[in-house]
Design a protein around this motif. Structure first.
Motif, PDB file in Angstrom:
ATOM      1  N   VAL A 197     -69.808   5.837 -22.096  1.00 16.97           N
ATOM      2  CA  VAL A 197     -68.363   6.085 -22.061  1.00 16.97           C
ATOM      3  C   VAL A 197     -67.599   4.830 -22.464  1.00 16.97           C
ATOM      4  N   ASN A 198     -66.586   5.030 -23.281  1.00 20.97           N
ATOM      5  CA  ASN A 198     -65.668   3.948 -23.635  1.00 20.97           C
ATOM      6  C   ASN A 198     -64.783   3.658 -22.419  1.00 20.97           C
ATOM      7  N   ILE A 199     -64.899   2.455 -21.874  1.00 20.68           N
ATOM      8  CA  ILE A 199     -64.161   2.088 -20.663  1.00 20.68           C
ATOM      9  C   ILE A 199     -62.662   2.335 -20.820  1.00 20.68           C
ATOM     10  N   GLU A 200     -62.147   2.032 -22.000  1.00 15.78           N
ATOM     11  CA  GLU A 200     -60.701   2.119 -22.212  1.00 15.78           C
ATOM     12  C   GLU A 200     -60.195   3.559 -22.263  1.00 15.78           C
ATOM     13  N   LYS A 201     -61.100   4.536 -22.356  1.00 13.36           N
ATOM     14  CA  LYS A 201     -60.697   5.936 -22.468  1.00 13.36           C
ATOM     15  C   LYS A 201     -60.745   6.684 -21.136  1.00 13.36           C
ATOM     16  N   ILE A 202     -61.179   6.017 -20.067  1.00 13.72           N
ATOM     17  CA  ILE A 202     -61.272   6.671 -18.763  1.00 13.72           C
ATOM     18  C   ILE A 202     -59.871   6.842 -18.186  1.00 13.72           C
ATOM     19  N   SER A 203     -59.499   8.091 -17.900  1.00 12.38           N
ATOM     20  CA  SER A 203     -58.161   8.352 -17.359  1.00 12.38           C
ATOM     21  C   SER A 203     -58.157   8.399 -15.836  1.00 12.38           C
ATOM     22  N   SER A 204     -59.272   8.848 -15.223  1.00 14.14           N
ATOM     23  CA  SER A 204     -59.372   8.905 -13.764  1.00 14.14           C
ATOM     24  C   SER A 204     -60.825   9.099 -13.366  1.00 14.14           C
ATOM     25  N   PHE A 205     -61.129   8.850 -12.077  1.00 14.36           N
ATOM     26  CA  PHE A 205     -62.496   9.059 -11.591  1.00 14.36           C
ATOM     27  C   PHE A 205     -62.479   9.224 -10.083  1.00 14.36           C
ATOM     28  N   ASN A 206     -63.529   9.865  -9.559  1.00 13.67           N
ATOM     29  CA  ASN A 206     -63.747   9.946  -8.118  1.00 13.67           C
ATOM     30  C   ASN A 206     -65.222   9.700  -7.848  1.00 13.67           C
ATOM     31  N   SER A 207     -65.711  10.062  -6.681  1.00 11.79           N
ATOM     32  CA  SER A 207     -67.089   9.742  -6.304  1.00 11.79           C
ATOM     33  C   SER A 207     -68.126  10.571  -7.044  1.00 11.79           C
ATOM     34  N   LYS A 208     -67.703  11.629  -7.747  1.00 13.79           N
ATOM     35  CA  LYS A 208     -68.661  12.506  -8.412  1.00 13.79           C
ATOM     36  C   LYS A 208     -68.531  12.547  -9.927  1.00 13.79           C
ATOM     37  N   GLU A 209     -67.336  12.218 -10.459  1.00 16.37           N
ATOM     38  CA  GLU A 209     -67.125  12.393 -11.893  1.00 16.37           C
ATOM     39  C   GLU A 209     -65.974  11.518 -12.382  1.00 16.37           C
ATOM     40  N   LEU A 210     -65.902  11.379 -13.696  1.00 17.59           N
ATOM     41  CA  LEU A 210     -64.773  10.709 -14.315  1.00 17.59           C
ATOM     42  C   LEU A 210     -64.244  11.577 -15.444  1.00 17.59           C
ATOM     43  N   LYS A 211     -63.005  11.317 -15.856  1.00 20.82           N
ATOM     44  CA  LYS A 211     -62.376  12.120 -16.896  1.00 20.82           C
ATOM     45  C   LYS A 211     -62.061  11.243 -18.107  1.00 20.82           C
ATOM     46  N   VAL A 212     -62.398  11.790 -19.280  1.00 23.10           N
ATOM     47  CA  VAL A 212     -62.105  11.123 -20.543  1.00 23.10           C
ATOM     48  C   VAL A 212     -61.496  12.153 -21.489  1.00 23.10           C
ATOM     49  N   SER A 213     -60.218  12.045 -21.764  1.00 21.76           N
ATOM     50  CA  SER A 213     -59.528  12.938 -22.695  1.00 21.76           C
ATOM     51  C   SER A 213     -59.821  14.415 -22.399  1.00 21.76           C
ATOM     52  N   GLY A 214     -59.752  14.799 -21.145  1.00 27.58           N
ATOM     53  CA  GLY A 214     -59.964  16.187 -20.770  1.00 27.58           C
ATOM     54  C   GLY A 214     -61.401  16.553 -20.466  1.00 27.58           C
TER      55      GLY A 214
END
Length: 232
Positions: A197-214
């Motif tokens: 994953v491109n670090i700069e594209k991460i919009s949010s995350f929690n303990s189970k998953e992260l979001k990148v552009s939807g």
């Protein structure tokens, strides 16, 4: 500011070392007491130096952990230990390491060892240079250079890898591990064995998953802590 990782299973001592190192002007990015957590961190993040105790928690001691790290990358490592037995010296004699300090050590000795180890580290890619880099892939018989800043994430697909950008996706005839070796650690993390994953594209995350552009990308156990420390 250079980033330093401390591997030490005595909490009070680790915090003391952290305070000393930060007074030198360096950033301590984490303190870990066992090997698996260290390897998980290094799978996704770059550090400039590791201060390594020999006796740590778990089945893998600091010497064996050093061997594993050196198989992956050339991060400078300084051993901080209370042990000077011949058996330990024999085990590290074939290792490439950058210092060996016996506890208790003097602050000035640590300062000198850290300075010299960092001076010998390989040249790191600057943020300015990162913006000029691209990942070259083959698409329908043509070589296509994809600017790293356009890449959202990469996903393993058997012997292939899918590369997702903001404009389109590509299927590359390379496994994810081979593509990871072509990408800078400063920009791409591996939160799950099947994703880069491109670090700069991460919009949010929690303990189970992260979001990148939807897109929703799973993260492996224990990785939430690493992401949280990265965003402090």
């Amino acid at each position: 500011m250079e980033k330093i990782l401390i591997v030490e299973d005595e909490v009070e001592l680790a915090l003391n070392i952290k305070e000393i190192v930060e007074n030198f002007g360096y950033e301590v990015v984490g303190i870990y007491s066992e090997a698996n957590s260290v390897l998980a961190y290094l799978d996704s993040f770059k550090v400039d130096l590791i201060l390594m105790d020999i006796q740590i928690q778990g089945n893998i001691d600091g010497i064996d952990l050093c061997y594993k790290i050196k198989d992956r990358t050339n991060i400078p490592i300084i051993f901080l230990t209370a042990y000077s037995d011949q058996s330990y010296l024999d085990r590290i004699s074939n290792l490439v390491y950058d210092g060996y300090l016996l506890k208790p050590f003097k602050v000035e000795s640590l300062k000198t060892a850290v300075y010299l180890a960092l001076k010998s580290k390989p040249y790191a890619i600057s943020q300015k240079d990162l913006g000029k880099l691209s990942l070259k892939i083959r698409d329908k018989g043509y070589v296509v250079p994809i600017p790293l800043g356009d890449i959202l994430y990469l996903k393993a697909d058997g012997l292939y890898t899918k590369v997702f950008t903001s404009a389109k996706s590509y299927i590359v005839r390379d496994i994810l591990k081979d593509l990871q070796s072509q990408l800078p650690e400063e920009l791409f993390i591996r939160p799950h064995k099947s994703y880069l994953v491109n670090i700069e594209k991460i919009s949010s995350f929690n303990s189970k998953e992260l979001k990148v552009s939807g897109a929703i990308i799973p993260i492996r156990r224990g990785y939430f802590k690493i992401l949280s420390e990265m965003n402090q």
